[in-house]
Write an enzyme that holds these catalytic residues in place. Structure first.
Site, mmCIF file in Angstrom:
data_model
loop_
_atom_site.group_PDB
_atom_site.id
_atom_site.type_symbol
_atom_site.label_atom_id
_atom_site.label_comp_id
_atom_site.label_asym_id
_atom_site.label_seq_id
_atom_site.Cartn_x
_atom_site.Cartn_y
_atom_site.Cartn_z
ATOM 1 N N CYS A 18 0.756 -1.379 -0.089
ATOM 2 C CA CYS A 18 -0.032 -0.056 -0.002
ATOM 3 C C CYS A 18 1.008 1.184 -0.106
ATOM 4 O O CYS A 18 1.746 1.266 0.590
ATOM 5 C CB CYS A 18 -0.640 0.094 1.182
ATOM 6 S SG CYS A 18 -1.831 -1.414 1.209
ATOM 7 N N ARG A 61 5.158 -0.014 -5.993
ATOM 8 C CA ARG A 61 5.502 -0.601 -4.820
ATOM 9 C C ARG A 61 4.206 -1.864 -4.787
ATOM 10 O O ARG A 61 4.356 -2.842 -3.927
ATOM 11 C CB ARG A 61 4.782 0.264 -3.470
ATOM 12 C CG ARG A 61 5.716 1.195 -3.323
ATOM 13 C CD ARG A 61 4.996 2.333 -2.246
ATOM 14 N NE ARG A 61 4.959 1.880 -1.091
ATOM 15 C CZ ARG A 61 5.704 1.882 0.087
ATOM 16 N NH1 ARG A 61 6.752 2.319 -0.266
ATOM 17 N NH2 ARG A 61 5.386 1.339 1.000
ATOM 18 N N TRP A 116 -2.833 -2.690 -1.493
ATOM 19 C CA TRP A 116 -2.565 -4.002 -1.879
ATOM 20 C C TRP A 116 -3.345 -5.037 -0.879
ATOM 21 O O TRP A 116 -2.982 -4.887 0.412
ATOM 22 C CB TRP A 116 -0.961 -4.162 -1.581
ATOM 23 C CG TRP A 116 -0.234 -5.412 -2.293
ATOM 24 C CD1 TRP A 116 -0.010 -5.556 -3.566
ATOM 25 C CD2 TRP A 116 -0.113 -6.541 -1.447
ATOM 26 N NE1 TRP A 116 0.607 -7.055 -3.552
ATOM 27 C CE2 TRP A 116 0.519 -7.664 -2.360
ATOM 28 C CE3 TRP A 116 -0.338 -7.133 -0.343
ATOM 29 C CZ2 TRP A 116 0.722 -8.868 -1.842
ATOM 30 C CZ3 TRP A 116 0.142 -8.437 0.138
ATOM 31 C CH2 TRP A 116 0.723 -9.308 -0.647
ATOM 32 N N ASN A 132 -1.945 1.868 5.739
ATOM 33 C CA ASN A 132 -0.792 0.860 5.252
ATOM 34 C C ASN A 132 -0.713 -0.030 6.483
ATOM 35 O O ASN A 132 -0.113 0.569 7.438
ATOM 36 C CB ASN A 132 0.379 1.555 4.512
ATOM 37 C CG ASN A 132 1.319 0.733 4.210
ATOM 38 O OD1 ASN A 132 1.119 -0.821 4.298
ATOM 39 N ND2 ASN A 132 2.632 0.913 3.945
ATOM 40 N N GLY A 133 -0.568 -1.497 6.249
ATOM 41 C CA GLY A 133 -0.299 -2.280 7.465
ATOM 42 C C GLY A 133 -1.479 -3.152 7.713
ATOM 43 O O GLY A 133 -2.425 -3.116 7.035
ATOM 44 N N GLU A 173 18.301 -16.695 -8.556
ATOM 45 C CA GLU A 173 17.937 -15.283 -8.828
ATOM 46 C C GLU A 173 17.411 -15.036 -10.266
ATOM 47 O O GLU A 173 16.351 -14.713 -10.430
ATOM 48 C CB GLU A 173 19.061 -14.526 -8.614
ATOM 49 C CG GLU A 173 18.946 -12.975 -8.668
ATOM 50 C CD GLU A 173 17.688 -12.245 -8.197
ATOM 51 O OE1 GLU A 173 17.299 -12.655 -7.222
ATOM 52 O OE2 GLU A 173 17.315 -11.169 -8.467
ATOM 53 N N LYS A 179 13.693 -14.244 -11.242
ATOM 54 C CA LYS A 179 13.167 -12.928 -12.036
ATOM 55 C C LYS A 179 12.192 -13.490 -12.871
ATOM 56 O O LYS A 179 11.343 -12.925 -13.527
ATOM 57 C CB LYS A 179 14.694 -12.407 -12.878
ATOM 58 C CG LYS A 179 15.520 -11.848 -12.067
ATOM 59 C CD LYS A 179 15.063 -10.444 -11.599
ATOM 60 C CE LYS A 179 14.492 -10.378 -10.512
ATOM 61 N NZ LYS A 179 14.873 -10.292 -9.168
ATOM 62 N N GLU A 187 8.737 -13.951 -11.556
ATOM 63 C CA GLU A 187 8.076 -12.615 -11.074
ATOM 64 C C GLU A 187 7.649 -12.007 -12.283
ATOM 65 O O GLU A 187 6.468 -11.569 -12.176
ATOM 66 C CB GLU A 187 9.145 -11.799 -10.488
ATOM 67 C CG GLU A 187 9.698 -12.128 -9.264
ATOM 68 C CD GLU A 187 10.768 -11.023 -8.584
ATOM 69 O OE1 GLU A 187 10.597 -10.572 -7.389
ATOM 70 O OE2 GLU A 187 11.768 -10.779 -9.276
ATOM 71 N N HIS A 236 19.040 -35.544 -8.236
ATOM 72 C CA HIS A 236 17.952 -35.960 -7.141
ATOM 73 C C HIS A 236 16.756 -35.470 -7.457
ATOM 74 O O HIS A 236 15.911 -35.242 -6.309
ATOM 75 C CB HIS A 236 18.564 -35.689 -5.949
ATOM 76 C CG HIS A 236 20.075 -36.165 -5.554
ATOM 77 N ND1 HIS A 236 20.397 -37.554 -5.599
ATOM 78 C CD2 HIS A 236 21.382 -35.383 -5.835
ATOM 79 C CE1 HIS A 236 21.788 -37.612 -5.547
ATOM 80 N NE2 HIS A 236 22.313 -36.363 -5.529
ATOM 81 N N LYS A 253 6.541 -4.290 -4.294
ATOM 82 C CA LYS A 253 7.960 -4.026 -4.217
ATOM 83 C C LYS A 253 8.774 -4.023 -2.794
ATOM 84 O O LYS A 253 9.613 -4.532 -2.509
ATOM 85 C CB LYS A 253 8.421 -2.463 -4.712
ATOM 86 C CG LYS A 253 9.694 -2.151 -4.676
ATOM 87 C CD LYS A 253 10.512 -2.894 -5.860
ATOM 88 C CE LYS A 253 11.832 -2.288 -5.866
ATOM 89 N NZ LYS A 253 12.579 -3.465 -6.516
HETATM 90 C C1 G6P Z 1 9.627 -8.104 -2.422
HETATM 91 C C2 G6P Z 1 10.338 -7.519 -3.626
HETATM 92 C C3 G6P Z 1 11.524 -8.223 -3.867
HETATM 93 C C4 G6P Z 1 12.558 -8.180 -2.812
HETATM 94 C C5 G6P Z 1 12.012 -8.572 -1.463
HETATM 95 C C6 G6P Z 1 12.479 -7.963 -0.313
HETATM 96 O O1 G6P Z 1 9.170 -9.422 -2.719
HETATM 97 O O2 G6P Z 1 9.395 -7.902 -4.806
HETATM 98 O O3 G6P Z 1 12.105 -7.718 -5.239
HETATM 99 O O4 G6P Z 1 13.590 -8.684 -3.231
HETATM 100 O O5 G6P Z 1 10.586 -7.984 -1.472
HETATM 101 O O6 G6P Z 1 12.719 -6.812 -0.277
HETATM 102 P P1 G6P Z 1 13.720 -5.777 0.375
HETATM 103 O O7 G6P Z 1 13.420 -4.576 0.184
HETATM 104 O O8 G6P Z 1 13.808 -6.294 1.980
HETATM 105 O O9 G6P Z 1 15.160 -6.295 -0.372
#
Ligand code: G6P
Length: 615
Positions: free
Chosen positions: A2, A27, A75, A101-102, A488, A492, A495, A511, A610
């Site tokens: 949010c 976000r 969100w 937010n929260g 990673e 990506k 996501e 395995h 985000k």
């Molecule tokens: C969310 C974001 C990711 C990020 C993760 C941790 O899932 O979409 O891109 O890696 O949070 O966030 P931070 O801000 O703690 O690195």
């Protein structure tokens, strides 16, 4: 997650609020809304499901006058994303509007009490409970809005950043913070801006106040900012200067922020090292290591806590610190660590890694570590965020605001900081020779140029991506330092393109995942020249023998793998421990181009946020 925006001043509020919401779109959200006190004193609330653009369309024929307002991107946590559950929420009488937010954890109990007193709820959100509670306290005790907020927040358990409008006091916005970020901007003409982070504020003022947990701020026209706590004790937060430029918040000619941020990486890594590596390029100075030398150099154990991409950076940090400093390192998902009753010693060093500095689970892990007496070190990007304020010391990665939801430059920034940290500690502990140290520092300074070289694979990768757009599953394999790169790379792709992908240690494939291999499943193998190179070749052979299609990331000039793999992507050579900084780039590009081929909104992937400010 949010996003909150607010404005009170002489200007028209609506355009500022909408632009602010657009700045916070990154976000992640699923609905948006705005509340304004119009020039004739009405409290107007407008909401829309979907994008900020949908809210704008909805508002086209509405009264958007006035110079006081609050706005929100939601969100969904409690209740599906629809117009009723979107914020702002009105109080029962329609006098107050609130955004949040929260998560209010004890909302069900409070709601039950309020229903018993005859209050009717429209939505199923925890947020509406808060606005009804505040109004109920205000009216039944004849309190002013600030007093009612203070009493209400004493009853609330959970995390919140809130902003409230009261149409009977149209010259005031009240906001409060507990575990969710909130920044107040102090405008040139005595006007106030409010936001979840500095990005909506940066174009109007560089003077900000980051609210602390427990702060309640009163922004009143023509008056100075007042900050108190729930017991009405005056707080004295510092005014800080933000250094975010407008250019950093715009796409600068790129179609998506993610692509811009991928291409920014060489310069970001230069910024990250600037002032920390000397001009001769052979020594690193990190003030945190100087100031807390004893704690860091004598650590018996290091525990890294993080989430998502930052956790992957942590896995690379573990290998760097263990091999260079000979200190045992554990890497923990913050969300698991915080509830696992972990054994933490007072001579442990806990490194919290976070791009946003606001991830709720990482903050909770820090809190737990501090309570256990450990020394907590932050690796963070967002200046002034909660994590740098709640850790004893740390290092900023200085890669500038990251807007794309899929993290790219923050990842390489984190790995760069962890490399510098490991080298500094190893040098102090004498676990590497001075020559090794100097050679490694010198190689680190060459990484930005090598990243530029890696970025020249963009066209080749764009072409390859069109071949793999229709894949349903992908496998990413790597060993040693390249194993977290595989994780990673797979993350990506998941996501932003919504293709199922798994990252695996290449040998471990036997395995389980080997059963999945067929000609339909692309297998991306990070096979750069390092001490496990020959072993990785065997793993490639195992995949090829089962009809798998291999796309290998190799060191430039590697003919052996060229003859084995279906496609190769050549990368500049570097030291094994810095290879993730180079090898992650083509995998970022690959995920990006596949998502673009599939027509996906790269910067706003579905369901993702985000900054994950709720657990
Ligand atoms: C969310 C974001 C990711 C990020 C993760 C941790 O899932 O979409 O891109 O890696 O949070 O966030 P931070 O801000 O703690 O690195």
């Amino acid at each position: 997650m949010c996003g909150i925006v607010g404005y009170i001043g002489q200007k028209k509020a609506y355009p500022i609020l909408i632009k602010g919401l657009q700045r916070l779109e990154y976000r992640g959200y699923d609905s948006a809304g705005v509340a304004m006190i119009s020039t004739n004193g009405n409290l107007n609330v407008y909401k829309a499901k979907g994008k900020v653009a949908d809210l704008e369309t909805f508002c086209e024929d509405k009264d958007v006058s006035g110079s006081v307002g609050i706005a929100h991107t939601r969100w969904a946590t409690h209740g599906e994303p629809n117009i009723t559950n979107a914020h702002p929420h009105y109080s029962a009488s329609g006098r107050l509007a609130l955004i949040h937010n929260g998560i209010i954890e004890n909302y069900a109990t409070i709601k039950e009490n309020l229903i018993a007193r005859g209050i009717h709820f429209k939505s199923v959100t925890d947020t509406e409970v808060l606005v009804q509670l505040i109004e109920h306290i205000m009216l039944s005790n004849d309190l002013c809005i600030l007093e009612a907020v203070q009493v209400a927040l004493h009853q609330v358990i959970g995390a919140y950043a809130i902003a409230i409008l009261d149409c009977e006091h149209p010259d005031t916005i009240i906001c409060a913070r507990q575990s969710s970020p909130l920044v107040v901007g102090l405008g040139e003409e005595g006007d106030f801006y409010l936001a979840s982070d500095a990005s909506p504020i940066a174009e109007y003022t560089d003077k900000v106040v980051y609210l602390n947990d427990g702060d309640i701020a009163v922004m009143q026209l023509g008056k100075d900012l007042i900050v108190v706590n729930t017991d009405n004790e005056t707080q004295h937060p510092k005014v800080k200067l933000i250094d975010v430029t407008l250019g950093q918040l715009e796409k600068g000619g790129y179609p998506f922020f993610m692509l811009k941020e991928i291409f920014e990486q060489p310069n970001c890594i230069r910024d990250c090292m600037r002032g920390r590596i000397n001009v001769e390029g052979n020594r690193i100075t990190l003030s945190a290591v100087i100031d807390y030398r004893e704690k860091l150099v004598n650590a018996h154990r290091i525990i890294i806590v993080a989430c998502g991409t930052s956790w992957h950076a942590g896995l690379i940090g573990k290998q760097l610190i263990e091999s260079l400093c000979r200190i045992p390192v554990e890497v923990e998902y913050a969300s698991e660590f915080r509830y696992r009753e972990p054994v933490i010693f007072h001579d442990d060093v806990v490194i919290a890694i976070s791009q946003s500095g606001e991830t709720a689970d990482t903050l909770a892990a820090i809190e737990l570590a501090r309570r256990s007496g450990a020394f907590v070190f932050g690796v963070c990007n967002a200046i002034g965020a909660s994590i740098p304020r709640q850790t004893q010391t740390g290092v900023y990665i200085h890669v500038g605001p990251e807007i794309g939801v899929a993290s790219t430059k923050a990842f390489t920034g984190q790995v760069t900081v962890l490399s510098m940290l490991a080298l500094c500690i190893a040098n102090e502990r004498c676990t590497i020779t001075d020559n090794q140290y100097k050679e490694m520092v010198a190689e680190l300074t060459r990484i930005p140029a090598k990243m530029e070289e890696a970025l020249t694979t963009n066209e080749q990768i764009e072409h390859l991506s069109s071949i793999f757009t229709y894949a349903k599953n992908c496998l990413y394999l790597g060993r040693g330092y390249n194993y977290p790169v595989a994780l990673e790379g797979a993350l990506k792709l998941k996501e932003i393109s919504y293709i199922h992908a798994e990252g695996y240690p290449a040998a471990e494939m036997k395995h389980g995942p080997i059963a999945l291999i067929d000609s339909e499943m692309p297998v991306f193998v990070i096979a750069t020249r390092d001490k496990l190179y020959e072993k990785v070749i065997s793993n490639i052979q195992e995949v090829r023998a089962r009809g798998g299609r291999v796309i290998a990331l190799v060191t430039r000039g590697d003919e052996q793998i060229r003859n084995l793999a279906n496609h190769v992507i050549e990368l500049p050579d570097t030291f094994e421990c810095f290879q993730p900084l180079i090898a992650s780039i083509p995998l970022q590009l690959l995920a990006y181009h596949i998502a673009v081929c599939k027509g996906k909104d790269v910067d706003r992937p579905r369901n993702l946020a985000k900054s994950v400010t709720v657990e």
